[in-house]
Design an enzyme around this catalytic site. Structure first.
Site, PDB file in Angstrom:
ATOM      1  CB  ILE A 176     102.380  27.935 178.764  1.00 29.19           C
ATOM      2  CG1 ILE A 176     103.305  28.379 177.900  1.00 29.19           C
ATOM      3  CG2 ILE A 176     102.425  28.865 179.986  1.00 29.19           C
ATOM      4  CD1 ILE A 176     102.743  29.662 176.917  1.00 29.19           C
ATOM      5  CD  GLU A 211     115.313  31.314 177.274  1.00 31.87           C
ATOM      6  OE1 GLU A 211     116.227  31.217 178.200  1.00 31.87           O
ATOM      7  OE2 GLU A 211     114.357  30.845 177.182  1.00 31.87           O
TER       8      GLU A 211
HETATM    9  N1  LIG Z   1     110.007  19.248 172.226  1.00 33.63           N
HETATM   10  C1  LIG Z   1     109.282  19.380 173.525  1.00 33.63           C
HETATM   11  N2  LIG Z   1     108.150  18.464 173.680  1.00 33.63           N
HETATM   12  C2  LIG Z   1     107.627  18.413 174.851  1.00 33.63           C
HETATM   13  N3  LIG Z   1     107.931  19.173 175.885  1.00 33.63           N
HETATM   14  C3  LIG Z   1     108.865  20.226 175.932  1.00 33.63           C
HETATM   15  C4  LIG Z   1     109.315  20.183 174.517  1.00 33.63           C
HETATM   16  N4  LIG Z   1     110.611  21.327 174.785  1.00 33.63           N
HETATM   17  C5  LIG Z   1     109.962  22.027 176.041  1.00 33.63           C
HETATM   18  N5  LIG Z   1     109.045  21.193 176.543  1.00 33.63           N
HETATM   19  C6  LIG Z   1     108.642  21.557 177.773  1.00 33.63           C
HETATM   20  O1  LIG Z   1     107.694  22.695 177.902  1.00 33.63           O
HETATM   21  C7  LIG Z   1     107.815  23.730 178.731  1.00 33.63           C
HETATM   22  C8  LIG Z   1     108.642  24.906 178.338  1.00 33.63           C
HETATM   23  O2  LIG Z   1     109.685  24.714 177.658  1.00 33.63           O
HETATM   24  P1  LIG Z   1     110.865  25.604 177.703  1.00 33.63           P
HETATM   25  O3  LIG Z   1     111.026  26.394 179.203  1.00 33.63           O
HETATM   26  O4  LIG Z   1     112.120  25.354 177.368  1.00 33.63           O
HETATM   27  O5  LIG Z   1     110.148  26.720 176.911  1.00 33.63           O
HETATM   28  P2  LIG Z   1     110.765  28.237 176.820  1.00 33.63           P
HETATM   29  O6  LIG Z   1     110.579  28.564 175.396  1.00 33.63           O
HETATM   30  O7  LIG Z   1     112.248  28.496 177.381  1.00 33.63           O
HETATM   31  O8  LIG Z   1     109.731  28.994 177.622  1.00 33.63           O
HETATM   32  P3  LIG Z   1     109.733  30.479 178.087  1.00 33.63           P
HETATM   33  O9  LIG Z   1     109.703  31.393 176.884  1.00 33.63           O
HETATM   34  O10 LIG Z   1     108.533  30.736 178.777  1.00 33.63           O
HETATM   35  O11 LIG Z   1     111.143  30.798 178.966  1.00 33.63           O
HETATM   36  C9  LIG Z   1     108.762  22.826 179.736  1.00 33.63           C
HETATM   37  O12 LIG Z   1     107.941  22.228 180.746  1.00 33.63           O
HETATM   38  C10 LIG Z   1     109.601  21.924 179.012  1.00 33.63           C
HETATM   39  O13 LIG Z   1     109.958  21.008 179.668  1.00 33.63           O
END
Ligand SMILES: Nc1ncnc2c1ncn2[C@@H]1O[C@H](COP(=O)(O)OP(=O)(O)OP(=O)(O)O)[C@@H](O)[C@H]1O
Ligand SMILES: Nc1nc(=O)c2ncn([C@H]3C[C@H](O)[C@@H](CO)O3)c2[nH]1
Length: 243
Positions: free
Chosen positions: A168, A108
């Site tokens: 977010i 990641e």
């Molecule tokens: N395809 C999607 N559709 C709707 N909600 C989503 C989707 N993918 C992720 N989410 C939701 O959006 C939020 C952010 O997702 P995630 O934590 O995977 O993002 P991230 O890129 O890892 O964020 P960060 O960079 O802050 O770690 C979470 O609450 C997740 O459940």
């Protein structure tokens, strides 16, 4: 006699390539804006035994010898940007250096987005003074030239700033409560310049772009579309040269 010689050569080559895979697994970095769905994407690939998955070491950033550097950075970026990025760069280097048995390493983010996206943003906003940027960059240049931080593929989870920001807010991570939409919008443009337009810094590996705006209910199909690339099922040619 010739066939035995050929057989031995063949075995030696197979051994060499499998050994090289152990030392240099096919390394994929999942990049994207805050809230673009990287963690969710990684979870989809956790089920494959030949893939070693490394989430962002956010818990280290939340507890560095008792200090929540992520929170300090968001609360007082002028004071803590350098401190935070120094630690991010160290922890991301460690992620790159982790040895695995599996043939594929899925990370990641990477040491590259820390430098090219986040440090870039802090520099533009005057939150990290030029001398501090110079020191971070000297370390970055040294580390990426002397250590194996090479990437074989970048997966860009491309979202609109609006969708990322909405997620977010919904996730409601305590440290991110003060993050304004403008920050996410600017970070989006920096990712676009780096990974799409390729006008910002160096893009160190081939990029595949996923439409990460798709909702959770349908995005699995988008992930599956690119599994052969991400799992390196087509056995891509020799690793790209080191950068
Ligand atoms: N395809 C999607 N559709 C709707 N909600 C989503 C989707 N993918 C992720 N989410 C939701 O959006 C939020 C952010 O997702 P995630 O934590 O995977 O993002 P991230 O890129 O890892 O964020 P960060 O960079 O802050 O770690 C979470 O609450 C997740 O459940
Ligand atoms: N400033 C800064 N520099 C980085 O290298 C970096 N990498 C991730 N993050 C922030 C984004 C999410 O809030 C949270 C989880 O990704 O941490 C960073 N912030």
């Amino acid at each position: 006699m010739k066939s035995v010689k050929n057989l031995i050569t063949k075995m030696a080559n197979t051994l060499a390539s499998s050994k090289s895979e152990l030392c240099h697994p096919f390394t994929v970095a999942v990049e994207g804006n805050v809230g673009s769905g990287k963690t969710t994407f990684l979870n989809h690939f956790n089920k494959y035994e030949n893939v070693a998955v490394f989430a962002e070491p956010i818990e280290l950033w939340r507890d560095c010898d008792g200090y929540n550097l992520l929170d300090l950075m968001y609360k007082d970026p002028k004071k803590y940007s350098f401190t935070f990025q120094s630690y991010v760069q160290l922890t991301m280097l460690r992620q790159h250096q982790k040895k695995i048995q599996q043939p594929v390493k899925l990370m990641e983010r990477s040491i590259y987005s820390a430098r090219y996206c986040f440090v870039e943003k802090m520099s533009r906003d005057g939150l990290m003074a030029p001398p501090a940027v110079a020191v971070i960059d000297q370390w970055f240049q040294y580390v990426t030239k002397s250590q194996d931080t090479n990437l074989d593929l970048i997966v860009y989870l491309r979202t609109s700033p609006e969708v990322a920001y909405e997620r977010i807010l919904k996730r409601n991570r305590s440290e991110e409560r003060t993050v304004p939409f403008e920050y996410i919008k600017a970070l989006h443009e920096i990712h676009e310049d780096w990974l799409m337009k390729k006008t910002l810094h160096k893009c160190n590996a081939p990029v595949i772009v996923l439409n990460a705006n798709l909702d959770k209910s349908v995005i699995e199909e988008e992930y599956q579309k690119y599994e052969p690339h991400i799992l390196n099922l087509n056995k891509s040619p020799l690793r790209a040269k080191s950068y």
